[in-house]
Design a protein around this motif. Structure first.
Motif, PDB file in Angstrom:
ATOM      1  N   UNK A 110      20.771  -8.636 104.025  1.00 44.27           N
ATOM      2  CA  UNK A 110      19.745  -8.786 105.050  1.00 44.27           C
ATOM      3  C   UNK A 110      19.213  -7.453 105.566  1.00 44.27           C
ATOM      4  N   UNK A 111      20.127  -6.547 105.942  1.00 43.84           N
ATOM      5  CA  UNK A 111      19.694  -5.259 106.488  1.00 43.84           C
ATOM      6  C   UNK A 111      20.515  -4.120 105.904  1.00 43.84           C
ATOM      7  N   UNK A 112      19.935  -2.934 105.924  1.00 41.25           N
ATOM      8  CA  UNK A 112      20.635  -1.700 105.555  1.00 41.25           C
ATOM      9  C   UNK A 112      20.429  -0.733 106.707  1.00 41.25           C
ATOM     10  N   UNK A 113      21.520  -0.380 107.366  1.00 45.30           N
ATOM     11  CA  UNK A 113      21.454   0.525 108.519  1.00 45.30           C
ATOM     12  C   UNK A 113      20.503  -0.013 109.585  1.00 45.30           C
ATOM     13  N   UNK A 140      23.119   6.092 101.073  1.00 45.33           N
ATOM     14  CA  UNK A 140      24.220   6.867 100.510  1.00 45.33           C
ATOM     15  C   UNK A 140      25.547   6.484 101.158  1.00 45.33           C
ATOM     16  N   UNK A 141      25.516   6.120 102.437  1.00 44.26           N
ATOM     17  CA  UNK A 141      26.747   5.761 103.140  1.00 44.26           C
ATOM     18  C   UNK A 141      27.381   4.474 102.611  1.00 44.26           C
ATOM     19  N   UNK A 142      26.649   3.733 101.784  1.00 45.98           N
ATOM     20  CA  UNK A 142      27.199   2.519 101.179  1.00 45.98           C
ATOM     21  C   UNK A 142      28.130   2.853 100.017  1.00 45.98           C
ATOM     22  N   UNK A 196      29.650   9.706  97.588  1.00 49.41           N
ATOM     23  CA  UNK A 196      28.777  10.271  98.612  1.00 49.41           C
ATOM     24  C   UNK A 196      28.709  11.785  98.469  1.00 49.41           C
ATOM     25  N   UNK A 197      29.868  12.398  98.220  1.00 53.68           N
ATOM     26  CA  UNK A 197      29.920  13.854  98.034  1.00 53.68           C
ATOM     27  C   UNK A 197      29.168  14.272  96.780  1.00 53.68           C
ATOM     28  N   UNK A 198      29.351  13.503  95.699  1.00 47.43           N
ATOM     29  CA  UNK A 198      28.649  13.801  94.441  1.00 47.43           C
ATOM     30  C   UNK A 198      27.133  13.691  94.636  1.00 47.43           C
ATOM     31  N   UNK A 199      26.695  12.707  95.417  1.00 45.53           N
ATOM     32  CA  UNK A 199      25.264  12.489  95.630  1.00 45.53           C
ATOM     33  C   UNK A 199      24.589  13.673  96.296  1.00 45.53           C
ATOM     34  N   UNK A 200      25.355  14.446  97.076  1.00 47.60           N
ATOM     35  CA  UNK A 200      24.773  15.599  97.769  1.00 47.60           C
ATOM     36  C   UNK A 200      24.309  16.686  96.796  1.00 47.60           C
ATOM     37  N   UNK A 201      24.781  16.607  95.536  1.00 46.17           N
ATOM     38  CA  UNK A 201      24.333  17.565  94.516  1.00 46.17           C
ATOM     39  C   UNK A 201      22.998  17.153  93.906  1.00 46.17           C
ATOM     40  N   UNK A 202      22.519  15.967  94.247  1.00 43.51           N
ATOM     41  CA  UNK A 202      21.244  15.468  93.734  1.00 43.51           C
ATOM     42  C   UNK A 202      20.136  15.891  94.697  1.00 43.51           C
ATOM     43  N   UNK A 203      19.232  16.776  94.290  1.00 43.60           N
ATOM     44  CA  UNK A 203      18.194  17.261  95.217  1.00 43.60           C
ATOM     45  C   UNK A 203      17.254  16.175  95.704  1.00 43.60           C
ATOM     46  N   UNK A 204      17.093  15.124  94.909  1.00 48.18           N
ATOM     47  CA  UNK A 204      16.179  14.041  95.296  1.00 48.18           C
ATOM     48  C   UNK A 204      16.707  13.291  96.515  1.00 48.18           C
ATOM     49  N   UNK A 205      18.027  13.300  96.721  1.00 46.54           N
ATOM     50  CA  UNK A 205      18.620  12.645  97.887  1.00 46.54           C
ATOM     51  C   UNK A 205      18.009  13.197  99.172  1.00 46.54           C
ATOM     52  N   UNK A 206      17.808  14.507  99.224  1.00 43.14           N
ATOM     53  CA  UNK A 206      17.278  15.151 100.421  1.00 43.14           C
ATOM     54  C   UNK A 206      15.815  14.761 100.657  1.00 43.14           C
TER      55      UNK A 206
END
Length: 256
Positions: A51-54, A191-193, A199-209
């Motif tokens: 239903x919802x995300x955050x 990302x918090x899901x 989550x730590x690995x995702x921080x290396x993905x520039x598109x996340x920012x």
């Protein structure tokens, strides 16, 4: 210091935009259909179970991700093809011998590519409004992120268009690198899901920012701080400007 040759910039810009308008039906229809399919598949099928995300309805939550996915691929593709075709046809030498500086060449091609990408992104936003009640808490920052990202990745596409020595290489980066990074960058989930390790690995993905900052402009909440998102986008912009400067100074892929 010489004055900017704005007529030359305008000539390149108008020529590139006319190429876009010649295929306007395809250029506009494709994102409308693809956006509608995303809402049918993700919004209806997955949204019915999530239903919802955050605190944001899932159908609304994916709008910034859809816009960013299109913005990145369109910026790179338009800029890379725009500069590659003059190289392929040999007309790049006419541009290089004309009384126009490298800055003016980049302004014309990158400006047109960014304009096309922003138009497509806004079309996606308008299409999304047919499916969900849109909400943009920070419209100024939304437009700022839209412009900054479009210009940055159009510069990146310009570099790819100069680097590529065939159509396969032109398509390789958007299809094999940018699209996967965008899907793994939180386009359709927070990302918090993810488990802590991922989550730590995702921080290396520039598109996340990029996606996180863009989503913040819509809902006022994000996985990563707005300052970090702006910083990473600005850093990539500086790197792309440096690459373009190096290419014109050395003549890499331009004079050979």
């Amino acid at each position: 210091m010489s004055r900017m040759n704005w007529p030359a910039v305008r000539a390149i810009y108008v020529f590139e935009m006319h190429r876009f308008l010649r295929t306007a039906t395809q250029s506009i229809l494709a994102p409308v259909i693809s956006t509608s399919l995303y809402f049918v598949v993700f919004g209806a099928a997955i949204g019915a179970r999530m239903n919802t995300v955050d605190g944001v309805p899932y159908g609304l939550f994916i709008v910034p991700g859809l816009m960013m996915l299109s913005l990145l691929t369109q910026s790179i593709t338009n800029a890379s093809f725009g500069i590659y075709f003059p190289r392929f046809a040999g007309t790049i030498y006419e541009i290089l011998s004309a009384p126009i500086s490298p800055v003016e060449v980049v302004l014309g091609y990158v400006g047109a590519a960014a304009s096309k990408a922003i138009i497509i992104a806004l079309i996606i936003l308008a299409t999304a409004a047919l499916f969900v009640p849109l909400r943009v808490e920070h419209p100024f920052w939304m437009l700022a992120f839209l412009l900054l990202t479009a210009v940055t990745f159009s510069l990146f596409g310009f570099v790819i268009g100069l680097w590529a020595d065939g159509f396969e290489r032109l398509q390789m980066v958007p299809l094999l690198i940018i699209t996967p990074l965008t899907f793994l960058g939180g386009s359709f989930y927070a990302i918090e899901m993810l488990p802590p390790f991922w989550q730590t690995v995702s921080l290396a993905n520039p598109v996340v920012y990029l996606i996180s900052g863009f989503r913040w402009s819509f809902f006022g909440r994000a996985d990563i701080g707005i300052a970090a998102s702006l910083g990473m986008t600005t850093l990539f912009l500086v790197l792309c400007l440096g690459a373009v400067t190096y290419i014109f100074r050395t003549g890499y892929r331009l004079k050979s």
